[in-house]
Design an enzyme around this catalytic site. Structure first.
Site, PDB file in Angstrom:
ATOM      1  CB  CYS A 129      -0.962  -0.048   1.189  1.00 44.68           C
ATOM      2  SG  CYS A 129      -2.335   1.099   1.039  1.00 44.68           S
ATOM      3  CG  HIS A 174      -3.418  -3.634   3.451  1.00 46.98           C
ATOM      4  ND1 HIS A 174      -2.446  -2.972   4.184  1.00 46.98           N
ATOM      5  CD2 HIS A 174      -4.077  -2.673   2.780  1.00 46.98           C
ATOM      6  CE1 HIS A 174      -2.525  -1.674   3.968  1.00 46.98           C
ATOM      7  NE2 HIS A 174      -3.510  -1.451   3.120  1.00 46.98           N
ATOM      8  CD  GLU A 202      -0.791  -5.525   6.162  1.00 48.21           C
ATOM      9  OE1 GLU A 202      -0.576  -5.984   5.019  1.00 48.21           O
ATOM     10  OE2 GLU A 202      -1.227  -4.365   6.353  1.00 48.21           O
TER      11      GLU A 202
END
Ligand SMILES: Nc1ncnc2c1ncn2[C@@H]1O[C@H](COP(=O)(O)OP(=O)(O)O)[C@@H](O)[C@H]1O
Ligand SMILES: [Mg+2]
Lengths: 108, 256, 741, 108
Positions: free
Chosen positions: B86, B203, B205
């Site tokens: 990002c 994302h 994660e």
């Protein structure tokens, strides 16, 4: 004190989506004579008198290339004016051409 | 494996990345302040999401001048893996470590939702645990994720296998309707020519734990920890790919 | 000076009181300080007495009375939360107004040493057919998105409602929730003569000067009387947040307080008064953004992203280092003194001197109340005159696309609701958002929601406020959480008008009654009065925010139906209640009648049963029946689960005799929850319901790709509607985007 | 075809958060002679010849007040130029003063 006004614009080849949205809105408001809208940034810098003339122009160029514009997608144009009130007749106009000079850091 | 997670002022996903590195993957990691220049202790780097320097002026524009960035460039030159997520992707583009630029979303709004991604190329460490054509599910959370590169650059990237992920629909089709931000060619993630720097807007994660409903993101981090397989055929792990599910609620509540 | 005092919004009596306290004519700076600190916004002179009646005790140990309050969800671990409004600034400049509202409430959380883990927003606008309302709605959402997202704090839940009464005064309630260990809780009470009074964060400008006394405490009658708009700087706030949490960890702080309304005035006098000490500071040391600022301007400025704290003598350098690392100002303004006197200097020269206590103890008023004239006629409105819909299918679709009911995805998709990777039930997927608490040693989680049906409050503020508390608690229960604590944000009209103050008084009484019954503490809150303009007066709007606790975060459910063949059951009873309903408003253009009744015992029983059904694993989905009634609730569960349902209201269903069909489908009788369960669990659930005396009805089953509704109460099936999932979605999810494009 | 260039700037009393941050960055890059930075918008409109003269100026004013600027927090300045290439000498400069007129769209 010098004042530099910098217009940062999207490269003509790129579609300006925000401009398109604003154009639509203007039409909806009845401003149908508007045919195109492009939206960029207007940056005003106040610069101490220590810098002037070609050195000033050069430094401004560097600021634009380093930070103020992204050469992948943007052009910029610099207009230097004297401080408001002081000798307005002396305003120097120096539009820089579309530049995409890459700095060393950009392409290591 | 030891991960360095770069923290610029305004970064806000560093703790999420550290959580995944330590508590999900069982690896070690450390958050690195943006003025640090010695990165020699790390095996891999993560540039996390957020709003470095407020994203003021342009995303990533100011962050790329942080002292740590020269060290990141050197780290990359050594061929070690660097992933930008990002805002981290935006920083890598501004720094010239990845081609292209990220612009305001075509819809003019920030977009937060889970989105399908199609794997374009797995001949790299990052996606080696997936197969081309696999669908991965991950959240996207950005206001300026519209990827742009000029046509010549795009051509080079295509032929160089540098385009790794594209936004797609739930059938895996890359369509205009499945383009959340106006990215050219629905591009969601790209890699550098040497195959060790990867940037993506989604994302991973946030998609690495069953409790969050999806673990597709973990494939990327695991890939970074795995020596690059000699060929693209990775059969044993292929079963864990494309496991994206919509079960964001109570997927792990056991019925009595 | 008296004329200045009046211009600053003080009463003549207040001015004389200041003269009496000081035993002389006040200086301009002193007058400014009293005027802001005694304004409704800071000193609560008109509402304080009533606020004292709010209950403080509940199931969990609680913390209240400070900047923010909270509950202890496990030994040593507090969840702190607070809601605050930023209505007037948002009406003037929606983007910046809402952004600075979010910024302000976040500071309230980290000021006590807590790390903010989520935000919520409670929004009210005029109806979306008006351009101004759309402009305000879009701007406010953009502002919250712009500020909250950059802070890396997910905005996980909220509510939005549209009503003509808000066209001149939008409401923007922002709530923030944080987590803190007991040992890290920071104090807001100054102590220790000789300790340093320090200023942190952004420089001070002329932002919002007079905003809190002249603007927020009065009706805006003249639109040109605009104060300077405050501009939000989320980057500065993010750095301030990290710097504060890092610096608080050093143990060098005695106290810390965020500068909100009344900035320096409030933070100096309140910290000093709370600690029974004084302060001696010099304004020449305050970092300024503009030149030529007068002392009173500096003392009144509402510039954002600033804090004032007391740091132990000798430890200033260590604190300054941390703030400098984050690019934030950190300067010593002066010292704590023993004598309880606030001395404000400009280059050494005294510009104000008074006891901190005299400022902090705002006067207390009792205002007259009077039942509003509109009430009797509205309450007695004859609902039997209302025709029933001819086509229930299209009525349902019309309800689903009413902006008050339609999906708020257009809003929450602009908010980062996942950052910090704790959000386990996302907006739209459950009646409340659920977050895991990574700090918990025992797999605990929390659920959060904000609610308030202000139409009910308009028709009966006591009942409406009770229902707001009940509905919010029910929402938490429906995801599997035990309601734990309440914050409120009380938005009302001009309290000097007796009918408005009656509304305010009754609403607080309602909150007290409900919270006491549910054993819920009100840990924090905020009051916003004078929300009226000549063109509109807001409905009484006691916005309620609530936090609940999941002992095991894996025991959570969403609102979406899940598996083919599951049974759909209703807990609670349908009654012939249509007063104040969304149905009346949307299909008949009426705001009338009496709100549905609320039996607090029944409510509690339904909540306990729902919670038991979820915890025992019986319930696979749970959704409370609120705006739009039963039909809307079932449609929402279909949409969220992306699966159809077939409902035939059977003869033995728990429907009060003689209930109109439209009331069965769209009535908003309270204390009802729709559950889905596996067929084999029906008997077990029945037994549980009987045990606690809660009526329960089997309504139908889950499956297919359409919603089928039929009425079989008379023993002869009357088909009412067959609507495809695709169509449900189009109306429910398409409505707001269509209005906003 | 006329071209209008519009500079939209934040009112001077308001904190320019972007400008503040960019100033800091420029200093760190060594451009220490810069003393202040303000960042605004640069909007370019292409307008059909149907509109000209005072009518054009008036309509542009309305566009700014309605949509292109937010009069509560921004000022704007309009410069009308002829289409590039066609009689550049005719460029009309008409800086509008700081205005806070409320527009129908923004404040009906
Ligand atoms: N302003 C908002 N911000 C964030 N989420 C919102 C907002 N408004 C509504 N939502 C979300 O949309 C969903 C439906 O909200 P609402 O209609 O208020 O639920 P309910 O009727 O059960 O109280 C919830 O998940 C809620 O949190
Ligand atoms: Mg609802």
């Amino acid at each position: 004190m010098a004042i530099a006004e910098i217009n940062v614009t999207l490269k003509p080849a790129l579609l300006d989506v925000q401009g398109k949205t604003v154009l639509k809105a203007l039409h909806q408001l009845g401003h149908t004579s508007v045919q195109n809208v492009r939206i960029g940034k207007f940056i005003t810098l106040e610069i101490s008198d220590a810098l002037a003339g070609p050195a000033l122009q050069q430094e401004l160029d560097r600021m634009c290339q380093q930070l103020l514009a992204n050469p992948v997608i943007e052009n910029y144009e610099i207009v230097i004016t004297a401080t408001p009130g002081s000798q307005p007749g002396l305003a120097v106009t120096a539009p820089a051409p579309a530049m995409a000079v890459t700095s060393p850091l950009l392409n290591p | 494996m030891h991960f360095g997670i770069i923290l610029f002022p305004g970064t806000n996903c560093e703790r999420d990345c550290l959580h995944v590195v330590q508590n999900v993957m069982g690896q070690t990691g450390r958050i690195v302040w943006h003025t640090q220049t010695d990165l020699s202790e790390f095996d891999a780097l993560i540039l996390p999401g957020g709003f470095a320097h407020g994203d003021y002026l342009r995303t990533g524009a100011i962050a790329r001048f942080s002292p740590v960035m020269e060290s990141v460039a050197e780290f990359a030159l050594l061929g070690k893996p660097v992933i930008g997520i990002c805002n981290g992707f935006q920083v890598l583009c501004e720094a010239g470590l990845l081609p292209g630029a990220l612009r305001r979303n075509a819809g003019q709004h920030f977009v937060c939702k889970n989105h399908w991604l199609r794997v374009e190329d797995n001949r790299n460490i990052f996606l080696q645990l997936t197969n081309p054509g696999d669908r991965l599910l991950m959240p996207i959370r950005h206001g300026e994720g519209s990827y742009y590169a000029d046509p010549d650059t795009l051509l080079e990237m295509e032929s160089g296998g540098q385009i790794l992920l594209r936004y797609c629909d739930d059938d895996g089709d890359v369509t205009d309707a499945a383009n959340p931000n106006g990215s050219v060619g629905n591009i969601a993630g790209v890699m550098n020519t040497t195959g060790n720097v990867f940037g993506l807007m989604p994302h991973p994660e946030a998609a690495s734990e069953p409790i969050l409903g999806c673990t597709d993101g973990l494939l990327i981090f695991r890939g970074m920890m795995t020596l690059l397989a000699p060929t693209t055929a990775l059969t044993s792990d292929a079963t864990v790919t494309g496991v994206g599910s919509n079960m964001f609620i109570a997927s792990d509540v056991s019925a009595p | 000076m008296l004329d200045k005092a009046l211009a600053l919004g003080m009463t003549e009596a207040e001015y004389h009181k200041v003269v009496e306290i000081l035993e002389r004519t006040p200086t301009a700076t002193e007058l400014a300080m009293y005027s802001v600190e005694w304004s409704e916004h800071c000193g609560y002179p008109r509402s304080r007495a009533l606020l004292k009646t709010l209950p403080k005790l509940g199931r969990y140990a609680s913390l209240s009375g400070a900047d923010t309050g909270g509950i202890e969800i496990e030994p040593g671990l507090f969840i702190v939360f607070k809601m605050e409004s930023h209505n007037h600034p948002s009406q003037v400049e929606p983007r910046q107004g809402a952004a600075t509202g979010i910024g302000g409430i976040i500071r309230d959380i980290f000021t006590v040493g807590a790390r903010p883990i989520c935000n919520l927003d409670s929004l009210r606008f005029g109806t979306l057919d008006e351009a101004k309302a759309r402009y305000l709605f879009a701007g406010v959402v953009d502002g919250i998105s712009f500020y909250g997202n950059a802070m890396g704090i997910p905005t996980v839940a909220g509510e939005v409602a549209f009503n003509d009464c808000y066209k001149g005064n939008c409401l923007v309630g922002a709530m923030s929730v944080g987590v803190v260990r007991t040992e890290d809780l920071a104090s807001s009470s100054a102590a220790g003569a000789g300790n340093s009074v320090m200023y942190f964060g952004n420089a001070t400008g002329r932002d919002g000067i007079g905003g809190c006394s002249i603007l927020a405490s009065h009706e805006i009658t003249d639109q040109t009387q605009r104060p300077t708009v405050q501009v939000g700087d989320p980057f500065a706030e993010k750095c301030l947040l990290e710097a504060c949490l890092e610096a608080l960890k050093t143990g060098a702080f005695v106290s810390l307080k965020d500068m909100g309304a009344a900035g320096l005035t409030c933070t100096t006098c309140e910290q000093a008064a709370e600690g029974g000490v004084g302060m001696d500071i010099d304004l020449a040391l305050v970092p300024l953004r503009e030149t030529g600022m007068e002392p009173y301007e500096i003392m009144m400025s509402e510039s954002q992203e600033r804090m004032l704290g007391v740091v132990k003598k000798g430890r200033e350098a260590e604190v300054i280092d941390i703030f400098q690392k984050w690019g934030s100002h950190a300067v010593v303004l002066g010292q704590v003194t023993e004598d309880g006197v606030l001395r404000i200097r400009q280059n050494g020269e005294l510009v104000a001197e008074m006891t901190a206590k005299s400022l902090a103890d705002a006067p207390l008023y009792t205002l007259p109340t009077q039942v509003p004239e509109y009430l009797a006629a509205l309450n007695d409105f004859d609902l039997t005159t209302i025709p029933q819909p001819r086509d229930y299918g299209s009525a349902l679709l019309q309800m689903l696309s009413a902006p008050n009911i339609a999906s708020k995805e257009w809003v929450y998709s602009q908010y980062d609701h996942m950052v910090q990777i704790n959000t386990l039930i996302l907006p739209g997927q459950g009646d409340a958002a659920v977050l895991r608490i990574k700090e918990s040693a025992t797999n605990k989680g929390i659920a959060v929601k904000a609610d308030c049906n202000s139409r009910y409050c308009f028709l009966d503020p006591f009942l409406g406020a009770q229902i707001a508390v009940a509905e919010c608690a029910r929402n938490l229960v429906c995801v599997g959480a035990e309601p734990g604590g309440v914050t409120d944000c009380l938005c009302f009209g001009n309290p000097e008008k007796p009918d408005r103050f009656w509304q305010f008084t009754r609403a607080i009484e309602g909150i007290v009654a409900a919270c006491e019954h549910f054993h819920l503490p009100v840990v924090s809150g905020n009051v916003s009065l004078y929300n009226e303009t000549p063109e509109s007066v807001i409905h009484p709007s006691p916005l309620i925010g609530m936090v609940g606790v999941l002992d095991d975060v894996n025991q959570r459910v969403g609102l979406g139906f899940r598996d083919v063949g599951d049974h759909i059951v209703l807990l609670g009873q349908c009654r012939d209640e249509l007063g104040g309903s969304e149905y009346l408003a949307t299909l008949h253009g009426l705001e009338a009648g009496r709100p549905p009744e609320l039996d607090l015992d029944r409510e509690l029983a339904v909540q306990k049963l729902t919670l038991a059904a979820i915890r025992s694993g019986l319930a696979k989905s749970a959704h409370d029946v609120s705006d739009g009634g039963l039909a809307v609730a079932i449609a929402e569960s279909c949409i969220a689960g992306n699966i159809g349902a077939s409902i035939e209201i059977p003869p033995e269903a728990e429907v009060e005799v003689n209930t109109r069909l439209d009331a069965v489908l769209f009535g908003e009788t309270q204390s009802r929850v729709v559950l889905s369960i596996a067929p084999q669990h029906l008997e077990q659930l029945k037994a549980m319901a009987q045990h606690v005396g809660v009526p329960m009805s089997y309504l139908g089953s889950v499956g297919g790709d359409k919603l089928t509704l039929g009425d079989d109460r008379a023993g002869v099936l009357r088909p009412l509607a067959v609507i495809s999932l695709e169509e449900l979605n189009r109306f429910y999810r398409g409505a707001i985007p269509a209005l906003m494009s």
